[in-house]
Design an enzyme around this catalytic site. Structure first.
Site, PDB file in Angstrom:
ATOM      1  N   ASP A 171       6.497 -24.182  38.975  1.00 34.68           N
ATOM      2  CA  ASP A 171       7.567 -23.188  38.946  1.00 34.68           C
ATOM      3  C   ASP A 171       7.908 -22.808  40.392  1.00 34.68           C
ATOM      4  O   ASP A 171       7.155 -23.091  41.340  1.00 34.68           O
ATOM      5  CB  ASP A 171       7.182 -21.977  38.084  1.00 34.68           C
ATOM      6  N   GLU A 176      13.225 -12.161  34.365  1.00 32.04           N
ATOM      7  CA  GLU A 176      11.827 -12.172  34.787  1.00 32.04           C
ATOM      8  C   GLU A 176      11.275 -10.740  34.922  1.00 32.04           C
ATOM      9  O   GLU A 176      11.563  -9.894  34.081  1.00 32.04           O
ATOM     10  CB  GLU A 176      11.677 -13.011  36.052  1.00 32.04           C
TER      11      GLU A 176
HETATM   12  C1  BGC Z   1      11.452 -19.248  36.512  1.00 31.05           C
HETATM   13  C2  BGC Z   1      11.691 -20.528  35.784  1.00 31.05           C
HETATM   14  C3  BGC Z   1      12.923 -21.203  36.319  1.00 31.05           C
HETATM   15  C4  BGC Z   1      12.792 -21.393  37.807  1.00 31.05           C
HETATM   16  C5  BGC Z   1      13.989 -22.060  38.433  1.00 31.05           C
HETATM   17  C6  BGC Z   1      11.501 -19.410  38.001  1.00 31.05           C
HETATM   18  O1  BGC Z   1      11.480 -18.194  38.644  1.00 31.05           O
HETATM   19  O2  BGC Z   1      10.199 -18.726  36.131  1.00 31.05           O
HETATM   20  O3  BGC Z   1      11.802 -20.288  34.411  1.00 31.05           O
HETATM   21  O4  BGC Z   1      13.120 -22.428  35.664  1.00 31.05           O
HETATM   22  O5  BGC Z   1      12.625 -20.143  38.412  1.00 31.05           O
HETATM   23  O6  BGC Z   1      15.085 -21.239  38.461  1.00 31.05           O
HETATM   24  C1  BGC Z   2      16.133 -17.903  42.077  1.00 24.71           C
HETATM   25  C2  BGC Z   2      15.668 -18.124  40.666  1.00 24.71           C
HETATM   26  C3  BGC Z   2      14.204 -18.105  40.636  1.00 24.71           C
HETATM   27  C4  BGC Z   2      13.631 -16.872  41.315  1.00 24.71           C
HETATM   28  C5  BGC Z   2      12.160 -16.944  41.374  1.00 24.71           C
HETATM   29  C6  BGC Z   2      15.526 -16.653  42.639  1.00 24.71           C
HETATM   30  O1  BGC Z   2      15.927 -16.469  43.962  1.00 24.71           O
HETATM   31  O2  BGC Z   2      17.519 -17.820  42.097  1.00 24.71           O
HETATM   32  O3  BGC Z   2      16.129 -19.343  40.181  1.00 24.71           O
HETATM   33  O4  BGC Z   2      13.819 -18.129  39.308  1.00 24.71           O
HETATM   34  O5  BGC Z   2      14.145 -16.711  42.604  1.00 24.71           O
HETATM   35  O6  BGC Z   2      11.579 -15.868  42.022  1.00 24.71           O
END
Ligand code: BGC
Ligand code: BGC
Length: 618
Positions: A313, A498
């Site tokens: 991730d 999130e």
């Molecule tokens: C998320 C994932 C996601 C990834 C890419 C992460 O923060 O937990 O679910 O696919 O970002 O955007």
């Molecule tokens: C991104 C997301 C990712 C996240 C993780 C963001 O800056 O745009 O895709 O899931 O950071 O912390």
């Protein structure tokens, strides 16, 4: 005589030099397109084996890295030149990373520039381009936004799941994307989690019913889907996550539950042919999943026979053990992660993999395993061939009608004291934060990572859907209360993604919701007109104190852009079908109770798992 011989010798030398230069140029050309040296009759396995024999360690390290597309507004990321120089295997657009203009042409141009850069790298291996299309191709303006997964779990319709997956893949294909970080197939325990809406609810058997058609649909049009987040992401204990809450925390799961409820979902995804699996930020019994070699390398790959690639991730390496970045990368690779989602630190990751190999900490077998898996997927989805993208076809009738059907089927009727259905002649007040807002009804992961209120993309709000279908008057201000027959109050959560969506108290006006929810509910509870409450929320926000004043209660979850599906059912052109995909707590103390709990007593809760009324209950 002497002179003639001298000239002769010079001529020979000269022609020799010409031949030599010619050969060198030829070799050089061969080097820039090594794919041409692969005999055409080879199988995918043979081709992959050929690459493993012919790639340098640097080229292999590059293949194992996924960087984010660099933008001029905040994401350092990788440029096309970086993709070329480092032989990067993949590029992603994270939540909200979108080109300008944010339309199909803009995406195609962006994807093509990165693809061409990869074709010009020393290996010439094409990148695989990844994006989160978790409820439709959600970063793309005017894409069809489907209900978030929790609503689809309420609908629990495998054919619908396939259709949604396929429609999403179709819009991705138009934009040159090939890897989708979806579906999230986790099941949940504690309803305070900010990612509840991304899951298939609390019952593993609902998830088991939907995983195969969803994965199959999402992998139409040469897309690779990603089952995530492996494993136990939805089982973290409140208090162990970011900011003392839940997201990215520690899940306590017994060996029995792991094998009975959690792993079988990934078995189903593997059976369906899922090409990729993403590891969870969370810990399992206090071991960070990103370093859990036994579960990834042994259980997932060896025992369960997963043949696709395992991806980490976003920057998850930061959280694993190790006193510096190099050590962390080594740990992550050795745990069995094949592709490292390192949006910004791709160069450091590249050097760390190479250093890890040179120092003997990462074996060549581990590297070859990772690269073989990545290249196999790239062959299977046709990335080595000339790509032929479908032409622009957004907001087409087919996708929109699938989305509207999904909205209808996801609605759950929890209470109805004769307030529903609505008559088309009735005068209505339609009010509340979720009543007329495309951004709110779509939730997080819409245009931006967190999502936002407002008209952020094309679509029909719940209010507009009602207006389109009634002959009565529709009012939207409390001042018109005395003119109406019934009141529809649409309560909502703020769009969030999130950990931003974790709610410590599940309250209607808490961290993830609006004060207006309570203000309107209190004001409207006092009147004696039928009060219909629609919940535009991922979580089951606590309603116990107000439920007696509510005449009809509908869970709409996060329906996406096709809000007219709500009116279809309120006016009874269609009946309710959805069943509650989680236990609706009566009190906060029940937030983590699920139908899997031993001695689960349905009467203890405001509404038990699986509850859902119909107009026609026969
Ligand atoms: C998320 C994932 C996601 C990834 C890419 C992460 O923060 O937990 O679910 O696919 O970002 O955007
Ligand atoms: C991104 C997301 C990712 C996240 C993780 C963001 O800056 O745009 O895709 O899931 O950071 O912390």
């Amino acid at each position: 005589m002497m002179k003639a011989r001298k000239i002769m010798r010079r001529l020979i030398l000269f022609s020799f030099l010409i031949v030599l230069i010619g050969t060198l140029i030829a070799c050089r050309q061969e080097q820039t397109d090594p794919r041409e040296s692969i005999p055409t009759e080879m199988t995918i396995d043979e081709r992959v084996a050929w690459w493993i024999d012919n790639l340098t360690i640097e080229e292999k390290a590059g293949q194992m890295i996924q960087a984010e597309r660099s933008t001029n507004n905040g994401i350092t990321g990788a440029t096309p030149q970086d993709v070329k120089n480092y032989n990067l295997g993949s590029v992603l657009n994270g939540g909200g990373n979108r080109p300008s203009p944010n339309n199909v042409t803009g995406w195609q141009t962006m994807a093509n520039i990165f693809r061409q850069a990869s074709l010009q790298s020393s290996s010439g291996i094409p990148i695989i381009y990844g994006v989160d299309a978790v409820h439709g191709h959600n970063n793309l303006l005017n894409a069809t936004i489907f209900p978030h997964n929790i609503g689809l779990a309420a609908a629990n319709n495998p054919d619908l799941m396939f259709a949604i997956g396929e429609a999403t893949a179709y819009e991705m294909a138009q934009t040159g994307m090939h890897l989708n970080f979806s579906p999230s197939i986790g099941i949940i325990q504690d309803k305070r989690w900010g990612r509840v809406y991304e899951t298939l609810g609390e019952d593993p058997s609902v998830a088991m019913n939907l995983i195969d058609p969803y994965v199959t649909g999402l992998q139409s049009y040469n897309m690779a889907a990603t089952a995530k987040h492996f494993i136990g992401d939805g089982y973290a204990t409140f208090g162990t996550g970011i900011d003392g809450m839940l997201d990215r925390g520690n899940a306590v799961i017994s060996q029995d539950d792991l094998y009975n409820f959690h792993l079988p979902k990934y078995e189903a995804a593997i059976q369906a042919g899922v090409k990729s699996i993403m590891i969870s930020y969370s810990s399992l019994n206090n071991v960070r999943m990103h370093q859990y070699r036994m579960i990834i390398q042994t259980t997932l790959k060896q025992e369960m026979g997963f043949k696709g690639f395992v991806i980490s991730d976003y920057e998850a390496t930061n959280d694993v053990a190790g006193s510096n970045f190099e050590q962390k990368i080594i740990t992550t690779v050795n745990a069995g992660i094949d592709m490292l989602m390192e949006p910004n630190r791709f160069a450091e990751t590249y050097h760390a993999i190479i250093a890890g190999y040179n120092k003997g900490f990462i074996s060549i077998d581990r590297i070859n395993d990772a690269v073989s898996r990545i290249l196999t997927v790239k062959y299977e989805i046709g990335l080595f061939d000339d790509l032929d993208l479908p032409s622009e076809d957004l907001r087409n009738e087919n996708s929109l009608s699938i989305a509207r059907q999904a909205v209808r089927e996801s609605l759950v009727l929890l209470k109805n004291d004769q307030a529903l259905p609505l008559q088309k002649s009735e005068n209505l007040l339609v009010i509340g934060p979720g009543s007329h807002d495309i951004g709110i009804q779509s939730g997080g992961w819409t245009i931006t990572w967190q999502g936002s209120p407002g008209k952020i993309t094309e679509g029909t709000t719940i209010l507009e859907g009602i207006q389109q279908q009634t002959t009565g008057q529709v009012y939207t201000s409390l001042a018109d209360l005395d003119k109406v027959d019934k009141v529809i109050l649409v309560l909502a959560e703020r769009p969030a993604a999130e950990w931003f969506g974790d709610s410590p108290d599940l309250s209607l006006n808490g961290r993830t919701a609006y004060q207006e929810n309570i203000d309107l509910l209190v004001a409207l509870s006092a009147i004696d007109k039928p009060l219909i409450v629609i919940m535009v929320t991922g979580k089951p926000l606590l309603l116990t104190d107000y439920i007696d004043h509510i005449d009809a209660l509908v869970m709409a979850f996060l329906p996406g852009t096709e809000g007219a599906g709500v009116a279809d059912v309120l006016f009874s052109d269609f009946d309710f079908k959805g069943k509650l995909p989680y236990t609706y707590p009566r009190f906060l103390s029940q937030a983590a109770d699920t139908m899997l709990k031993p001695n689960y007593n349905p009467d203890d809760y405001l509404y038990p798992f699986g509850y859902g009324l119909r107009y026609n209950n026969s």
